[in-house]
Design an enzyme around this catalytic site. Structure first.
Site, PDB file in Angstrom:
ATOM      1  N   LYS A 188     -12.292  18.730  12.123  1.00 23.36           N
ATOM      2  CA  LYS A 188     -13.085  18.835  13.351  1.00 23.36           C
ATOM      3  C   LYS A 188     -13.220  20.301  13.708  1.00 23.36           C
ATOM      4  O   LYS A 188     -12.264  20.944  14.130  1.00 23.36           O
ATOM      5  CB  LYS A 188     -12.405  18.063  14.482  1.00 23.36           C
ATOM      6  CG  LYS A 188     -13.101  16.763  14.745  1.00 23.36           C
ATOM      7  CD  LYS A 188     -12.721  16.184  16.061  1.00 23.36           C
ATOM      8  CE  LYS A 188     -13.836  15.270  16.543  1.00 23.36           C
ATOM      9  NZ  LYS A 188     -13.473  14.545  17.726  1.00 23.36           N
ATOM     10  N   TRP A 246     -17.892  17.246  13.003  1.00 23.42           N
ATOM     11  CA  TRP A 246     -17.070  16.684  11.925  1.00 23.42           C
ATOM     12  C   TRP A 246     -17.540  17.228  10.589  1.00 23.42           C
ATOM     13  O   TRP A 246     -18.722  17.161  10.268  1.00 23.42           O
ATOM     14  CB  TRP A 246     -17.170  15.151  11.916  1.00 23.42           C
ATOM     15  CG  TRP A 246     -16.380  14.502  13.003  1.00 23.42           C
ATOM     16  CD1 TRP A 246     -15.926  15.094  14.141  1.00 23.42           C
ATOM     17  CD2 TRP A 246     -15.963  13.136  13.064  1.00 23.42           C
ATOM     18  NE1 TRP A 246     -15.245  14.186  14.901  1.00 23.42           N
ATOM     19  CE2 TRP A 246     -15.258  12.973  14.266  1.00 23.42           C
ATOM     20  CE3 TRP A 246     -16.121  12.037  12.224  1.00 23.42           C
ATOM     21  CZ2 TRP A 246     -14.705  11.758  14.644  1.00 23.42           C
ATOM     22  CZ3 TRP A 246     -15.577  10.829  12.601  1.00 23.42           C
ATOM     23  CH2 TRP A 246     -14.867  10.690  13.805  1.00 23.42           C
ATOM     24  N   THR A 280       0.861  -1.185   0.000  1.00 23.33           N
ATOM     25  CA  THR A 280       0.000   0.000   0.000  1.00 23.33           C
ATOM     26  C   THR A 280       0.893   1.230   0.000  1.00 23.33           C
ATOM     27  O   THR A 280       1.920   1.261   0.676  1.00 23.33           O
ATOM     28  CB  THR A 280      -0.888   0.093   1.253  1.00 23.33           C
ATOM     29  OG1 THR A 280      -0.032   0.109   2.390  1.00 23.33           O
ATOM     30  CG2 THR A 280      -1.841  -1.044   1.352  1.00 23.33           C
ATOM     31  N   GLU A 315      -6.049  -3.508   0.852  1.00 21.51           N
ATOM     32  CA  GLU A 315      -6.244  -4.519   1.905  1.00 21.51           C
ATOM     33  C   GLU A 315      -7.515  -5.342   1.730  1.00 21.51           C
ATOM     34  O   GLU A 315      -7.707  -6.338   2.403  1.00 21.51           O
ATOM     35  CB  GLU A 315      -6.303  -3.829   3.287  1.00 21.51           C
ATOM     36  CG  GLU A 315      -4.974  -3.254   3.744  1.00 21.51           C
ATOM     37  CD  GLU A 315      -4.753  -1.809   3.327  1.00 21.51           C
ATOM     38  OE1 GLU A 315      -5.333  -1.398   2.296  1.00 21.51           O
ATOM     39  OE2 GLU A 315      -4.018  -1.094   4.013  1.00 21.51           O
TER      40      GLU A 315
HETATM   41  P1  AMP Z   1      -5.759   2.082  -1.846  1.00 20.56           P
HETATM   42  O1  AMP Z   1      -5.499   1.007  -0.885  1.00 20.56           O
HETATM   43  O2  AMP Z   1      -4.536   2.847  -2.228  1.00 20.56           O
HETATM   44  O3  AMP Z   1      -6.516   1.600  -3.033  1.00 20.56           O
HETATM   45  O4  AMP Z   1      -6.675   3.170  -1.132  1.00 20.56           O
HETATM   46  C1  AMP Z   1      -7.861   2.818  -0.494  1.00 20.56           C
HETATM   47  C2  AMP Z   1      -8.563   4.066  -0.029  1.00 20.56           C
HETATM   48  O5  AMP Z   1      -9.022   4.836  -1.143  1.00 20.56           O
HETATM   49  C3  AMP Z   1      -9.805   3.800   0.777  1.00 20.56           C
HETATM   50  O6  AMP Z   1      -9.514   3.499   2.112  1.00 20.56           O
HETATM   51  C4  AMP Z   1     -10.553   5.112   0.629  1.00 20.56           C
HETATM   52  O7  AMP Z   1     -10.049   6.090   1.498  1.00 20.56           O
HETATM   53  C5  AMP Z   1     -10.218   5.524  -0.780  1.00 20.56           C
HETATM   54  N1  AMP Z   1     -11.298   5.117  -1.692  1.00 20.56           N
HETATM   55  C6  AMP Z   1     -11.372   4.028  -2.461  1.00 20.56           C
HETATM   56  N2  AMP Z   1     -12.503   4.029  -3.188  1.00 20.56           N
HETATM   57  C7  AMP Z   1     -13.185   5.144  -2.852  1.00 20.56           C
HETATM   58  C8  AMP Z   1     -14.430   5.746  -3.250  1.00 20.56           C
HETATM   59  N3  AMP Z   1     -15.208   5.198  -4.174  1.00 20.56           N
HETATM   60  N4  AMP Z   1     -14.779   6.912  -2.664  1.00 20.56           N
HETATM   61  C9  AMP Z   1     -14.007   7.501  -1.727  1.00 20.56           C
HETATM   62  N5  AMP Z   1     -12.821   7.011  -1.332  1.00 20.56           N
HETATM   63  C10 AMP Z   1     -12.408   5.846  -1.879  1.00 20.56           C
END
Ligand code: AMP
Length: 548
Positions: free
Chosen positions: A445, A450, A185, A331
Site C-alpha cells: 500500500k 495498492w 494448509t 481449501e
Molecule cells: P495452497 O493452499 O498452499 O495451495 O495455496 C493457495 C494459494 O496459492 C492461493 O490462495 C494463491 O495465493 C496462490 N495461488 C494458487 N494458484 C495461483 C495462481 N495460478 N496464481 C497466483 N497465485 C496462485
C-alpha cells in the site's frame, strides 16, 4: 414432488470399480526408491487396493480413523488413496518438506495411529517418534529387500502385509458426506489447519475437473502429475485419471529432477503434465541446456503460484506446448479457475493469447466467485476494480478440522453470507478471467494506492538473466510502503541494480517501479515451493530504502 432417481452415494470406491471394469489394461508407471520404472495396470491396481483394505482391517483401523501418509507420487500412494477412503477411513496426506515441528503438530492434531511412510522419509519419523504419543504403527512403503535399517521398533513392510491378504473385499457404501481425505494448509503464520474432503466433494471436483474446457482429461491422454500427492491430492489427478482412464506416470521422489522428468515424458509419451512454476522453469532450463525437447507434451498445467510469462513463451516457442494456468487452494480441493479461450477469441494474436494465459483462468462450474471492496461491497467484473476474492461451492471448505465451522466466527474462514474468504486479492475481466494480484497480506500500500507484488515479480523474471524474483513492501517515510525487489540471478550471470531497473522501465507503470533492487544467492521457499515472503520480510526487517 420427490424425484424418482436412485439415491446412489458418490463413493471414491466407485471410481476404482469403474476403472477396473472399463480400463483394466491402462497402465500406471511409477518411479520408486526400489524400482526406477514400476509398471502395473488398473486390473492389478484394483486387486492390490482390495488387499490393502484387508491390511487396514487387520491393523485395526476403524471407520473414520485418520491414516497418515508421508509419501511421494507413486502407485503405492495411489493404492492408499483408494483403499483408505474406500473403506471409510480418512487418507491424511502429510507434506514431508514441512518443518519437522509442523509435521509433528499435524500428526498429533489429526491423531494418526497408523502411518504409511516412504523409505526416504523414514528418518523424519524416527526423529519425531518420541513426540508422537498416539502413533502406534508405521508401515514402510517398500518390499522386504529394500526395508531400511531402523531403530524404530515393530516397523512393518508394505509388500509383506499385502502379500498376506486376500484380494477379495467388498467396498462398503456409506454417506457420501463422510470424510475421505485430510490435508493441512502450510500457512505462513500460525499452526497448519486441516481441510477435510468428502467422497462427494472429491467426486464432484474430479467430474468438473475433467470437463473439456477444464483439463479435458481423457482415455487418450497420458498424464504426469508433478504436483505432489501430499499437497491437495495432486490437484485431483489421481481421481480424474482413474475416472476417465488416463494413463498415469508418477515421478516418485524425482519431482525436481529434470533428467527423470524428461525421460518419463519422452519414454511414456506424456501428453499433459501439471506442476508449480518452479518445476517448469527447472525443466525448461534442463531441456535447453541439453538441447532436448518433449514432442508429445501438448499441455503443461501450472498453478500454485502465478505463472511467469517466460514459462508460457518458452513452452510455446521451444516445445510447441500450451501452458494452462489455473488458480486454487488447499481449501478449494483445489480447482477454482482454469485457462481456456472463449468462442470469439479464435483470431487473437499470439501476444493476446499469451496475455490471457498469464491470468489465472476462468471459473469452473461449481465454483461461484466474487470480489469485494473494504466495505464488503461487490465489485464489477471490469478487469480494473480489484478486491478480496471470495468463492463458494460443493468442493470449498466450510471450516477447518477441530475449529469452528460457524460462519462469521473468528476461526471459521466462511463469512455470514456463506462465502469462503480466500485471502487473495484479485480483479476479474469482463470475459470472466481471474487476475490474482496478491495475497491480502502481501499487497503493498503505497500512498493509498495498492501495488501488486506479483505484477512486478512477473515483469522481473522475464529478464533472461534473472532466475527468481520476489517483491515485498518496506517502510517508506513519504509513501508509507514502497516495493523492494529481491533478485536471484541465473547461474553464472551478474546484474546490477540499474540493469534491472532499466529493464523494468517500460514494463511497469511509474508507481509500481521498485524503489530498490537487492540481490540474494537464493530465496527462501515454503514447503510447497512458493516464495516465503514472511522469511524475506524477516531477512529485510531492518532494511531502509536509499535516500532519493
Ligand atoms: P495452497 O493452499 O498452499 O495451495 O495455496 C493457495 C494459494 O496459492 C492461493 O490462495 C494463491 O495465493 C496462490 N495461488 C494458487 N494458484 C495461483 C495462481 N495460478 N496464481 C497466483 N497465485 C496462485
Amino acid at each position: 414432488m420427490q424425484a424418482l432417481m436412485m439415491n446412489s452415494q458418490l463413493m471414491i470406491s466407485s471410481i476404482l470399480k469403474h476403472a477396473e471394469k472399463n480400463f483394466p489394461d491402462v497402465e500406471m508407471v511409477s518411479v520408486t526408491v526400489d524400482n526406477p520404472r514400476h509398471r502395473q495396470n488398473n486390473r492389478q491396481f484394483a486387486r492390490r487396493c482390495r488387499q490393502l483394505a484387508n491390511v487396514l482391517k487387520r491393523l485395526g483401523a476403524k471407520f473414520g480413523d485418520r491414516i497418515g501418509t508421508l509419501a511421494w507420487n507413486d502407485y503405492r500412494h495411489m493404492e492408499l488413496y483408494y483403499a483408505v477412503s474406500g473403506s471409510g477411513m480418512v487418507c491424511h496426506t502429510i507434506n514431508p518438506r514441512l518443518f519437522p515441528e509442523q509435521v509433528a503438530y499435524i500428526i498429533n492434531h489429526a491423531e494418526d495411529r497408523i502411518m504409511f511412510v516412504d523409505a526416504l522419509v523414514l528418518p523424519l519419523v524416527e526423529a519425531l517418534k518420541e513426540h508422537l504419543p498416539k502413533l502406534e504403527t508405521v508401515v514402510v512403503l517398500t518390499d522386504r529387500a529394500h526395508m531400511p535399517e531402523s531403530k524404530l521398533p515393530g516397523l512393518l513392510c508394505y509388500e509383506e502385509l499385502l502379500a498376506a491378504e486376500s484380494d477379495e473385499f467388498d467396498w462398503p457404501e456409506f454417506d457420501e458426506n463422510t470424510a475421505s481425505g485430510l490435508c493441512y494448509t502450510s500457512g505462513t503464520t500460525g499452526n497448519p489447519k486441516g481441510v477435510v474432503y468428502s467422497h462427494r466433494s472429491t467426486i464432484l471436483h474430479a467430474l468438473a475437473g475433467s470437463l473439456p474446457d477444464v483439463t479435458g482429461a481423457s482415455n487418450l491422454e497420458t498424464s504426469l502429475p508433478v504436483v505432489p500427492m501430499f499437497h491437495v491430492n495432486a490437484w485431483g489427478a489421481p481421481y480424474a485419471a482413474m475416472m476417465v482412464g488416463t494413463k498415469l506416470v508418477l515421478p516418485g521422489p524425482k519431482m525436481a529432477d529434470g533428467e527423470t522428468l524428461t525421460d518419463l515424458i519422452n519414454s511414456e509419451q506424456v501428453t499433459v503434465a501439471s506442476g508449480v512454476p518452479t518445476i517448469w522453469l527447472a525443466l525448461l532450463d534442463y531441456l535447453s541446456a541439453n538441447k532436448m525437447t518433449v514432442p508429445t507434451l501438448a499441455r503443461a498445467s501450472v498453478g500454485g503460484a502465478a505463472c511467469p510469462r517466460i514459462i508460457v513463451e518458452r513452452f510455446r516457442n521451444e516445445h510447441d506446448c500450451t501452458v494452462v494456468q489455473g488458480w486454487g487452494m488447499t481449501e478449494t480441493s483445489p480447482l477454482g479457475t482454469v485457462f481456456c479461450l472463449k468462442k470469439g477469441m479464435e483470431n487473437l494474436t499470439t501476444e493476446e493469447v499469451t496475455d490471457l494465459q498469464c491470468l489465472q483462468g476462468r471459473g469452473v462450474f461449481g465454483i461461484e466467485m466474487c470480489i469485494v471492496d473494504e466495505n464488503n461491497e461487490e465489485l464489477p467484473w471490469d478487469g480494473k476494480a480489484f478486491g478480496a476474492l471470495k468463492v463458494r461451492g460443493p468442493w470449498v471448505t466450510r471450516g477447518y478440522y477441530g475449529l469452528s465451522d460457524v460462519p462469521g466466527d473468528e476461526d471459521c474462514p466462511v463469512d455470514e453470507k456463506g462465502w469462503f474468504q480466500t485471502g487473495d486479492v484479485a480483479s476479474i475481466t469482463p470475459e470472466g478471467f481471474l487476475k490474482i494480484t496478491d495475497r491480502t497480506k502481501d499487497v503493498i500500500k503505497s500512498g493509498g494506492e495498492w501495488i501488486s507484488s506479483i505484477e512486478i515479480e512477473n515483469a522481473a523474471v522475464n529478464h533472461p538473466d534473472i532466475a527468481e524474483a520476489a517483491v515485498i513492501g518496506r517502510y517508506h517515510p513519504k509513501w508509507t510502503e514502497r516495493p523492494l525487489l529481491i533478485v536471484v540471478t541465473s547461474a553464472g550471470k551478474t546484474l546490477g541494480r540499474e540493469d534491472v531497473l532499466g529493464f523494468l522501465q517500460d514494463k511497469l507503470h511509474k508507481m509500481a517501479m521498485p524503489d530498490d533492487v537487492v540481490f540474494l544467492d537464493e530465496l527462501p521457499h515454503t514447503a510447497t515451493g512458493k516464495i516465503n515472503k514472511l522469511g524475506l520480510r524477516e531477512i529485510f526487517a531492518d532494511y531502509e530504502f536509499p535516500a532519493a
